[in-house]
Design a protein around this motif. Structure first.
Motif, PDB file in Angstrom:
ATOM      1  N   ARG A 154      13.651   2.393   0.863  1.00 24.27           N
ATOM      2  CA  ARG A 154      13.097   0.910   0.491  1.00 24.27           C
ATOM      3  C   ARG A 154      12.991   0.936  -0.952  1.00 24.27           C
ATOM      4  NH1 ARG A 154       9.877   0.146   5.045  1.00 24.27           N
ATOM      5  NH2 ARG A 154      11.404  -0.694   6.562  1.00 24.27           N
ATOM      6  N   PRO A 155      12.116   1.917  -1.554  1.00 21.47           N
ATOM      7  CA  PRO A 155      11.745   1.636  -3.329  1.00 21.47           C
ATOM      8  C   PRO A 155      13.012   1.486  -4.062  1.00 21.47           C
ATOM      9  CG  PRO A 155      10.198   3.211  -2.215  1.00 21.47           C
ATOM     10  CD  PRO A 155      11.219   3.171  -1.223  1.00 21.47           C
ATOM     11  N   ALA A 156      13.817   2.320  -3.681  1.00 21.84           N
ATOM     12  CA  ALA A 156      15.211   2.195  -4.583  1.00 21.84           C
ATOM     13  C   ALA A 156      16.040   0.881  -4.315  1.00 21.84           C
ATOM     14  CB  ALA A 156      16.296   3.471  -4.521  1.00 21.84           C
ATOM     15  N   GLU A 157      15.954   0.483  -3.060  1.00 22.73           N
ATOM     16  CA  GLU A 157      16.604  -0.916  -2.553  1.00 22.73           C
ATOM     17  C   GLU A 157      15.818  -2.058  -3.476  1.00 22.73           C
ATOM     18  OE1 GLU A 157      16.483  -0.691   1.482  1.00 22.73           O
ATOM     19  OE2 GLU A 157      18.333   0.438   1.573  1.00 22.73           O
TER      20      GLU A 157
ATOM     21  N   ALA B  55      11.088  -8.336   3.948  1.00 19.90           N
ATOM     22  CA  ALA B  55      10.194  -9.434   3.993  1.00 19.90           C
ATOM     23  C   ALA B  55       9.345  -9.352   2.730  1.00 19.90           C
ATOM     24  CB  ALA B  55       9.172  -9.473   5.217  1.00 19.90           C
ATOM     25  N   LYS B  56       9.087 -10.490   2.170  1.00 19.04           N
ATOM     26  CA  LYS B  56       8.100 -10.765   0.984  1.00 19.04           C
ATOM     27  C   LYS B  56       7.038  -9.857   1.031  1.00 19.04           C
ATOM     28  CE  LYS B  56       5.858 -13.579  -2.360  1.00 19.04           C
ATOM     29  NZ  LYS B  56       5.704 -15.230  -2.485  1.00 19.04           N
ATOM     30  N   GLY B  57       6.186  -9.830   2.238  1.00 20.67           N
ATOM     31  CA  GLY B  57       5.068  -8.828   2.351  1.00 20.67           C
ATOM     32  C   GLY B  57       5.417  -7.272   2.139  1.00 20.67           C
ATOM     33  N   THR B  58       6.526  -6.937   2.403  1.00 20.15           N
ATOM     34  CA  THR B  58       6.747  -5.713   2.292  1.00 20.15           C
ATOM     35  C   THR B  58       6.799  -5.034   0.868  1.00 20.15           C
ATOM     36  OG1 THR B  58       8.171  -5.496   4.226  1.00 20.15           O
ATOM     37  CG2 THR B  58       8.593  -3.578   2.849  1.00 20.15           C
ATOM     38  N   LEU B  59       7.023  -6.043  -0.153  1.00 21.51           N
ATOM     39  CA  LEU B  59       7.124  -5.772  -1.427  1.00 21.51           C
ATOM     40  C   LEU B  59       5.731  -5.536  -1.866  1.00 21.51           C
ATOM     41  CD1 LEU B  59       9.065  -8.669  -3.154  1.00 21.51           C
ATOM     42  CD2 LEU B  59       9.486  -6.236  -3.421  1.00 21.51           C
ATOM     43  N   TYR B  60       4.620  -5.937  -1.222  1.00 24.21           N
ATOM     44  CA  TYR B  60       3.343  -5.574  -1.689  1.00 24.21           C
ATOM     45  C   TYR B  60       2.834  -4.397  -1.383  1.00 24.21           C
ATOM     46  CZ  TYR B  60       3.230 -10.292  -3.499  1.00 24.21           C
ATOM     47  OH  TYR B  60       3.424 -11.524  -4.268  1.00 24.21           O
TER      48      TYR B  60
ATOM     49  N   ASP C 247       4.079  -5.045 -12.222  1.00 24.69           N
ATOM     50  CA  ASP C 247       4.077  -3.693 -11.531  1.00 24.69           C
ATOM     51  C   ASP C 247       5.778  -3.372 -11.030  1.00 24.69           C
ATOM     52  OD1 ASP C 247       1.480  -3.254 -12.003  1.00 24.69           O
ATOM     53  OD2 ASP C 247       0.936  -3.444  -9.921  1.00 24.69           O
ATOM     54  N   LEU C 248       6.390  -4.520 -10.597  1.00 26.66           N
ATOM     55  CA  LEU C 248       7.536  -4.269 -10.031  1.00 26.66           C
ATOM     56  C   LEU C 248       8.535  -3.815 -11.254  1.00 26.66           C
ATOM     57  CD1 LEU C 248       9.893  -4.376  -7.871  1.00 26.66           C
ATOM     58  CD2 LEU C 248       9.711  -6.869  -8.056  1.00 26.66           C
ATOM     59  N   PHE C 249       8.297  -4.950 -12.467  1.00 24.89           N
ATOM     60  CA  PHE C 249       9.178  -4.680 -13.638  1.00 24.89           C
ATOM     61  C   PHE C 249       8.909  -3.393 -14.278  1.00 24.89           C
ATOM     62  CE2 PHE C 249       9.446  -5.227 -18.194  1.00 24.89           C
ATOM     63  CZ  PHE C 249      10.854  -5.381 -18.420  1.00 24.89           C
ATOM     64  N   ALA C 250       7.612  -2.887 -14.295  1.00 22.12           N
ATOM     65  CA  ALA C 250       7.330  -1.716 -14.966  1.00 22.12           C
ATOM     66  C   ALA C 250       8.204  -0.509 -14.086  1.00 22.12           C
ATOM     67  CB  ALA C 250       6.127  -1.276 -14.966  1.00 22.12           C
ATOM     68  N   ALA C 251       8.202  -0.545 -12.725  1.00 20.51           N
ATOM     69  CA  ALA C 251       8.928   0.460 -12.074  1.00 20.51           C
ATOM     70  C   ALA C 251      10.371   0.307 -12.374  1.00 20.51           C
ATOM     71  CB  ALA C 251       8.439  -0.003 -10.474  1.00 20.51           C
ATOM     72  N   VAL C 252      11.011  -0.841 -12.288  1.00 24.18           N
ATOM     73  CA  VAL C 252      12.239  -1.207 -12.619  1.00 24.18           C
ATOM     74  C   VAL C 252      12.703  -0.473 -13.821  1.00 24.18           C
ATOM     75  CG1 VAL C 252      13.984  -2.967 -13.117  1.00 24.18           C
ATOM     76  CG2 VAL C 252      12.543  -3.432 -11.318  1.00 24.18           C
ATOM     77  N   VAL C 253      11.754  -0.661 -14.991  1.00 23.20           N
ATOM     78  CA  VAL C 253      12.145   0.103 -16.267  1.00 23.20           C
ATOM     79  C   VAL C 253      12.085   1.533 -16.210  1.00 23.20           C
ATOM     80  CG1 VAL C 253      11.294   0.405 -18.581  1.00 23.20           C
ATOM     81  CG2 VAL C 253      11.206  -1.981 -17.613  1.00 23.20           C
TER      82      VAL C 253
END
Length: 190
Positions: free
Chosen positions: A15-18, A47-52, A60-66
């Protein structure tokens, strides 16, 4: 006959990589301001809640993407750096060739352009990009140059200025392609 495995049955460690892949594509396509977490979740098939469960917010998501994008691009450079015994000219050639190869994935230059374009409205983007990308790249390459200087294989001087001298033209070329496209008569051949 076997049934296809539903998306919610995927292994949890995928999931995290996806999510990161979906977020990278969304940031590239829409920019930071216009990217909605619901869109990222839909692209990732969750689901959107899974992101959290993985990220507190969009920053935080952007930092992980970078981090993820840079690990993919930087890992070969760092591995080569650990074995590097040449001088500054060989180092510059190696770094520029590897940077040009990594620019085959046009998403990283697009993220750089997004950071430049949106950092005034979202100063946290610039802080994240600096901490996760600029500092790591500059420290790695400056360390290689410092080691070459210690062996007498590179001229004396501030290694960080050498890094800027080597990487500056490549970054400018990437931004040129992002802003003006590759069809311009002046587009540099990376």
């Amino acid at each position: 006959m076997t049934e296809a495995t539903p998306k919610w049955k995927r292994r949890k460690d995928e999931r995290p990589a996806e999510i990161l892949g979906a977020a990278l594509d969304a940031f590239v396509e829409h920019g930071f301001a216009e990217t909605k977490l619901a869109d990222v979740a839909r692209r990732a098939g969750i689901a959107k809640g899974t992101l959290y469960l993985y990220f507190d917010n969009k920053q935080d998501l952007f930092a992980a993407v970078v981090r993820h994008a840079l690990l993919t691009s930087l890992a070969p450079i760092e591995a080569a750096a650990a074995r590097f015994e040449g001088g500054l000219a060989e180092l510059a050639t190696m770094l520029l060739a590897r940077a040009a190869d990594s620019m085959g994935d046009r998403r990283l230059p697009a993220i750089m352009r997004m950071v430049i374009g949106e950092s005034r409205a979202f100063p946290e983007l610039a802080r994240i990009w600096h901490a996760e990308a600029i500092d790591r790249v500059m420290s790695t390459v400056a360390g290689i140059i410092g080691n070459a200087q210690a062996r007498g294989a590179a001229p004396a001087g501030d290694p960080k200025l050498y890094v800027l001298s080597i990487m500056g033209p490549m970054l400018m070329a990437m931004l040129f392609h992002q802003v003006f496209g590759r069809d311009s008569a002046h587009a540099p051949d990376l």
